[in-house]
Design an enzyme around this catalytic site. Structure first.
Site, PDB file in Angstrom:
ATOM      1  N   GLU A   1       0.845  -1.198   0.000  1.00  0.00           N
ATOM      2  CA  GLU A   1       0.000   0.000   0.000  1.00  0.00           C
ATOM      3  C   GLU A   1       0.877   1.242   0.000  1.00  0.00           C
ATOM      4  OE1 GLU A   1      -2.859   2.374   3.172  1.00  0.00           O
ATOM      5  OE2 GLU A   1      -2.990   0.184   3.116  1.00  0.00           O
TER       6      GLU A   1
ATOM      7  N   GLU B   1      -2.382  11.538   3.286  1.00  0.00           N
ATOM      8  CA  GLU B   1      -3.379  11.351   4.334  1.00  0.00           C
ATOM      9  C   GLU B   1      -3.415  12.626   5.170  1.00  0.00           C
ATOM     10  OE1 GLU B   1      -3.826   6.913   5.819  1.00  0.00           O
ATOM     11  OE2 GLU B   1      -1.725   7.550   5.932  1.00  0.00           O
TER      12      GLU B   1
END
Length: 544
Positions: A428, A433
């Protein structure tokens, strides 16, 4: 018989026999073995570690001193029997000193002398902490700065100490592709007043051209080059004061036992620390062969290699058509997922226009406070799974993030193999974020089998006006390295020293994901006054 003996002696000392038709062979000079070898030792009592030696022997031409610093040390050669040595290990230590006296024809005699030396020197605690972090700490070449490797004279024409590499200074990343930048230098505080050092060089060492012949037995190609060379094994680090006159300087010298060296082979084990911080260190080393001063700059934050340029636009969504996002590009995750998508999130994902729509030339993903299918919040998660994936390239996403306490907007990627191998084996990449409870910061992260969940492969950076202005969030994914950028400024690179299935599941296709989560492990507590917040995305572009 006399002739035979002389011929035999000539063979022993010259390696060949010269036959002559004459009856007599010229006699060799008389061979003397030094006798009555003795030594006087004067150990200074001031704690400096200085010991003076005076050897004498009958019929000695010169003396070789082995001071007992390490099993592989080179001898100090003296013609008059005088020698001095600074012992550098702090505290009281015993040394076995060997003196060899050589006479005519190379014949020799030797003696050993055991001495006890007290050294009253303590390295400043701030230097030890910076070097070892009071434990073990890894250092790497600071390859992206000019002069990370350089050379110059020790003194100028006026006899003044030179502090800069005036002859040659390596350009940023100049040695890329050679073995040099792969080296890892580890310093360890053993906790008992001693210090260790290891050099992990993946089996290859970068050699100065003049040192190749002596070190590896190969003729020099005329330029610096990499050769197989074993550097395994722990070395001791001995610290001592120095007053070389170089500026800047910490006044501290490091010497490695058993032939240790700091990555670039110059046949020297003694390095002066010019300066050191928690993240950067510059050292100076004198090459014995020619007396030149070499400079090295290291960093405790592994420097990334230059990122390749990906310029061919292979996929894009400009969000120019109002309405639902293009069905040819996007799928949706619907519902709450397992355990709040594995992160205890509070939203229910939908594909309703209330949560996801293209309008005014941007994609809008809106998290809303509302009761829906048993959850108190709704939002949307779009993905290109089964519609577009790729291996290696650059992704640019121009976005204005959703804000407010509890929001967790993200731009990220998952390995397409997730349906067969699961997470985190698929790998990932979190391009961006954001946590509404921590305004002014964004982060990028990597999740792999070696570091999943609360990953250690993460870095945050400051940002301004993230919820009111657009910024471009990017990832550059190449073979062996993943870099994250904001507005084209790289702030984090993932490049594991060892790449295997556990650390590098990134040699297979990945797909894109855009979402706004609420709460959960990262989003945290949701502001009770929260009503709704939107992440706007101007475009998504993929280059290869």
């Amino acid at each position: 018989m006399k002739n035979i003996l002389y011929l035999f002696a000539a063979f022993l000392f010259f390696g060949t026999i010269v036959w002559s038709c004459q009856e007599e062979v010229p006699e060799l000079g008389t061979l003397y073995v030094p006798t009555n070898l003795g030594v006087s030792v004067d150990i200074q009592s001031d704690g400096s570690g200085l010991v003076n030696f005076q050897a004498s022997a009958t019929d000695a031409l010169n003396y070789h001193f082995y001071f007992g610093n390490s099993p592989s040390e080179d001898p100090f050669v003296s013609s008059d029997g005088k020698a001095s040595n600074f012992y550098k290990k702090t505290g009281t230590n015993d040394y076995l000193v060997k003196i060899v006296a050589f006479g005519a024809g190379g014949v020799s005699s030797s003696i050993t002398e055991e001495i006890t030396v007290f050294v009253d020197f303590e390295v400043p605690s701030e230097i030890i902490k910076a070097l070892t972090n009071n434990g073990s700490k890894e250092w790497y070449w600071k390859q992206d700065v000019s002069g990370h490797l350089g050379v110059g004279p020790q003194f100028n024409d006026a006899g003044e100490v030179v502090s800069d590499p005036t002859y040659y200074a390596a350009a940023p990343n100049e040695k890329e592709g050679l073995c040099l930048y792969e080296d890892v230098l580890t310093f360890t505080d053993n906790g008992d007043g001693t210090f260790g050092y290891t050099l992990e060089n993946q089996g290859d060492t970068f050699f100065h051209t003049d040192e190749i012949q002596d070190a590896v037995g190969e003729p020099s190609p005329g330029y610096d080059a990499c050769y197989a060379y074993d550097t395994t094994g722990n070395k001791d680090v001995l610290f001592s004061p120095t007053d070389s006159g170089v500026n800047p300087s910490t006044g501290i010298n490091m010497e490695f036992t058993n032939g240790g060296f700091m990555s670039y082979y110059l046949n020297s084990s003694s390095y002066e620390i010019m300066y050191i911080t928690d993240t950067e260190m510059k050292v100076r080393v004198i090459q014995k062969r020619n007396g030149l001063a070499w400079y090295h700059i290291f960093t405790s934050e592994k420097t990334a290699s230059p990122d390749p340029e990906f310029t061919d636009l292979v996929w894009q969504d400009e969000f120019d058509t109002d309405g639902a996002p293009a069905d040819a590009n996007w799928n949706y995750d619907i519902g709450t997922g397992s355990n709040g998508w594995g992160n205890f999130e509070e939203q229910y994902y939908t594909d309703r226009p209330e949560n996801v729509i293209v309008a005014d030339g941007v994609l809008k993903i809106t998290a809303r406070k509302e009761n829906f299918s048993g959850k108190g919040y709704t939002s949307a998660r779009l993905k290109t799974q089964d519609k577009f994936d790729f291996t290696y390239g650059r992704v640019d996403v121009k976005a204005k993030v959703a804000g407010g306490g509890g929001t967790w907007p993200a731009i990220w990627m998952l390995g397409s193999s997730i349906t067969t191998v699961g997470w985190p084996k698929c790998g990932e990449m979190d391009i961006m974020e954001y946590v509404g409870n921590k305004p002014g910061y964004v982060q990028s992260a990597i999740h792999t089998p070696s570091s999943s969940g609360a990953t250690v492969n993460v870095k945050s950076t400051t940002i301004e006006n993230e919820t009111t202005e657009f910024h471009v969030y990017s990832v550059i994914w190449s073979e062996g390295q993943i870099s994250f950028l904001i507005d084209d400024q790289r702030f984090y690179t993932y490049k594991p020293a060892e790449q295997n299935d556990s650390t590098w599941p990134f040699d297979a296709p990945q797909f894109l994901i855009l979402n706004v989560a609420m709460g959960g492990n990262l989003g945290g507590a949701i502001d009770p006054n929260f009503t709704e917040s939107t992440m706007e995305i101007d475009y998504v572009r993929v280059y290869q």
